[in-house]
Write a protein that holds these residues in place. Sequence first.
Motif, mmCIF file in Angstrom:
data_model
loop_
_atom_site.group_PDB
_atom_site.id
_atom_site.type_symbol
_atom_site.label_atom_id
_atom_site.label_comp_id
_atom_site.label_asym_id
_atom_site.label_seq_id
_atom_site.Cartn_x
_atom_site.Cartn_y
_atom_site.Cartn_z
ATOM 1 N N TRP A 67 0.835 -1.190 0.000
ATOM 2 C CA TRP A 67 0.000 0.000 0.000
ATOM 3 C C TRP A 67 0.880 1.254 0.000
ATOM 4 O O TRP A 67 1.871 1.317 0.726
ATOM 5 C CB TRP A 67 -0.899 0.050 1.243
ATOM 6 C CG TRP A 67 -2.117 -0.814 1.141
ATOM 7 C CD1 TRP A 67 -2.323 -2.000 1.785
ATOM 8 C CD2 TRP A 67 -3.291 -0.550 0.378
ATOM 9 N NE1 TRP A 67 -3.560 -2.487 1.461
ATOM 10 C CE2 TRP A 67 -4.180 -1.615 0.600
ATOM 11 C CE3 TRP A 67 -3.680 0.473 -0.485
ATOM 12 C CZ2 TRP A 67 -5.434 -1.685 0.005
ATOM 13 C CZ3 TRP A 67 -4.931 0.405 -1.076
ATOM 14 C CH2 TRP A 67 -5.792 -0.658 -0.836
ATOM 15 N N TYR A 68 0.478 2.247 -0.776
ATOM 16 C CA TYR A 68 1.139 3.551 -0.807
ATOM 17 C C TYR A 68 0.090 4.652 -0.735
ATOM 18 O O TYR A 68 -0.950 4.577 -1.404
ATOM 19 C CB TYR A 68 1.934 3.746 -2.101
ATOM 20 C CG TYR A 68 3.163 2.890 -2.189
ATOM 21 C CD1 TYR A 68 4.359 3.306 -1.614
ATOM 22 C CD2 TYR A 68 3.122 1.661 -2.827
ATOM 23 C CE1 TYR A 68 5.495 2.524 -1.690
ATOM 24 C CE2 TYR A 68 4.256 0.866 -2.912
ATOM 25 C CZ TYR A 68 5.443 1.303 -2.343
ATOM 26 O OH TYR A 68 6.553 0.511 -2.407
ATOM 27 N N HIS A 69 0.377 5.668 0.058
ATOM 28 C CA HIS A 69 -0.461 6.863 0.072
ATOM 29 C C HIS A 69 0.122 7.802 -0.979
ATOM 30 O O HIS A 69 1.293 8.202 -0.888
ATOM 31 C CB HIS A 69 -0.461 7.538 1.444
ATOM 32 C CG HIS A 69 -1.310 8.765 1.480
ATOM 33 N ND1 HIS A 69 -0.790 10.029 1.289
ATOM 34 C CD2 HIS A 69 -2.639 8.920 1.663
ATOM 35 C CE1 HIS A 69 -1.771 10.920 1.359
ATOM 36 N NE2 HIS A 69 -2.907 10.266 1.598
ATOM 37 N N SER B 244 -11.914 -0.830 -0.048
ATOM 38 C CA SER B 244 -11.236 -0.395 -1.269
ATOM 39 C C SER B 244 -12.004 -0.903 -2.476
ATOM 40 O O SER B 244 -12.919 -1.711 -2.363
ATOM 41 C CB SER B 244 -9.796 -0.929 -1.301
ATOM 42 O OG SER B 244 -9.782 -2.338 -1.407
ATOM 43 N N TYR C 205 -2.640 0.207 -4.104
ATOM 44 C CA TYR C 205 -1.911 -1.048 -3.956
ATOM 45 C C TYR C 205 -1.882 -1.703 -5.328
ATOM 46 O O TYR C 205 -2.933 -2.021 -5.891
ATOM 47 C CB TYR C 205 -2.634 -1.957 -2.964
ATOM 48 C CG TYR C 205 -1.943 -3.260 -2.657
ATOM 49 C CD1 TYR C 205 -1.232 -3.416 -1.480
ATOM 50 C CD2 TYR C 205 -2.031 -4.345 -3.517
ATOM 51 C CE1 TYR C 205 -0.619 -4.619 -1.164
ATOM 52 C CE2 TYR C 205 -1.420 -5.548 -3.215
ATOM 53 C CZ TYR C 205 -0.727 -5.686 -2.040
ATOM 54 O OH TYR C 205 -0.121 -6.875 -1.724
ATOM 55 N N ASN D 243 3.734 8.272 0.284
ATOM 56 C CA ASN D 243 3.812 7.987 1.727
ATOM 57 C C ASN D 243 4.280 9.197 2.535
ATOM 58 O O ASN D 243 5.047 9.079 3.483
ATOM 59 C CB ASN D 243 4.699 6.778 2.005
ATOM 60 C CG ASN D 243 4.019 5.485 1.627
ATOM 61 O OD1 ASN D 243 2.809 5.429 1.489
ATOM 62 N ND2 ASN D 243 4.798 4.445 1.459
ATOM 63 N N TRP E 233 -5.028 5.949 -1.288
ATOM 64 C CA TRP E 233 -4.157 4.820 -1.011
ATOM 65 C C TRP E 233 -4.252 3.895 -2.210
ATOM 66 O O TRP E 233 -5.345 3.606 -2.703
ATOM 67 C CB TRP E 233 -4.602 4.092 0.252
ATOM 68 C CG TRP E 233 -4.243 4.831 1.501
ATOM 69 C CD1 TRP E 233 -5.006 5.748 2.161
ATOM 70 C CD2 TRP E 233 -3.018 4.730 2.226
ATOM 71 N NE1 TRP E 233 -4.327 6.221 3.259
ATOM 72 C CE2 TRP E 233 -3.102 5.599 3.326
ATOM 73 C CE3 TRP E 233 -1.854 3.981 2.052
ATOM 74 C CZ2 TRP E 233 -2.091 5.744 4.249
ATOM 75 C CZ3 TRP E 233 -0.842 4.119 2.978
ATOM 76 C CH2 TRP E 233 -0.952 4.994 4.056
ATOM 77 N N PRO F 201 1.359 10.300 6.553
ATOM 78 C CA PRO F 201 0.102 9.924 5.897
ATOM 79 C C PRO F 201 -0.974 9.544 6.918
ATOM 80 O O PRO F 201 -0.666 9.097 8.027
ATOM 81 C CB PRO F 201 0.472 8.694 5.062
ATOM 82 C CG PRO F 201 1.950 8.763 4.912
ATOM 83 C CD PRO F 201 2.464 9.434 6.158
ATOM 84 N N GLN G 287 -7.628 -3.257 2.691
ATOM 85 C CA GLN G 287 -7.443 -1.815 2.847
ATOM 86 C C GLN G 287 -6.147 -1.533 3.599
ATOM 87 O O GLN G 287 -5.566 -2.441 4.189
ATOM 88 C CB GLN G 287 -8.633 -1.220 3.591
ATOM 89 C CG GLN G 287 -8.820 -1.839 4.963
ATOM 90 C CD GLN G 287 -9.541 -0.908 5.898
ATOM 91 O OE1 GLN G 287 -9.302 0.287 5.884
ATOM 92 N NE2 GLN G 287 -10.405 -1.452 6.713
ATOM 93 N N PRO G 288 -5.697 -0.288 3.616
ATOM 94 C CA PRO G 288 -4.415 0.044 4.244
ATOM 95 C C PRO G 288 -4.467 0.288 5.744
ATOM 96 O O PRO G 288 -3.428 0.491 6.369
ATOM 97 C CB PRO G 288 -4.008 1.326 3.520
ATOM 98 C CG PRO G 288 -5.294 1.968 3.147
ATOM 99 C CD PRO G 288 -6.226 0.835 2.839
#
Length: 183
Positions: free
Chosen positions: A13-15, A140, A172, A30, A170, A83, A126-127
């Motif tokens: 996961w990345y914001h 998500s 992924y 992130n 977010w 984040p 989800q993150p």
Amino acid sequence: YGSATHGMSINQWYHLACTRSGTTLYFFVNGTQKGTATLSGNVGTGAYTFIGSETGEGAYINGYISNLRVINGTALYTSSFTPPTTALTAVSGTSLLACQSNKFIDNSNYGYTITTFSAPKISAFQPFSLTYASSTYGGSGYFNGSGDYLSVADNAAFTLGSGDWTIEAWVYTGVSASQKVVA
């Protein structure tokens, strides 16, 4: 408008955030600023807003999008930040808040209709740490990379113009068999 080196890997996961303050665009991964660009023109005057696709044809995400938020009138981030660790909310100026429920809906105050194309799915993946039954609430949207996407008809809330704004979500990319997709 610009590009930035991101250093992202699959299966994580990345914001992601992009903000505009004045004529400067800021790109974050992130919470770390990865680049800037200059933009003096208007943004957001097209026919539709697409989620999971660059233009609704040809370029599709293979992965998940969670907590997509568009804010018109505010550049939330102009320097590195931590984040969010909980689901995003509809703060002042939120034009769209999606991919965080057990159906594809807009959780902003506007409640715009979101249209699905092909077969994107709601997922519990989800993150954030779960504090509720994710199978009931979702977390998500899953996009299979071969034509799944969402769209929202154009309206005044998405005409970001030449003012300040924030787009964040977010994301992924890369999917393993261990992530459950809820149909």
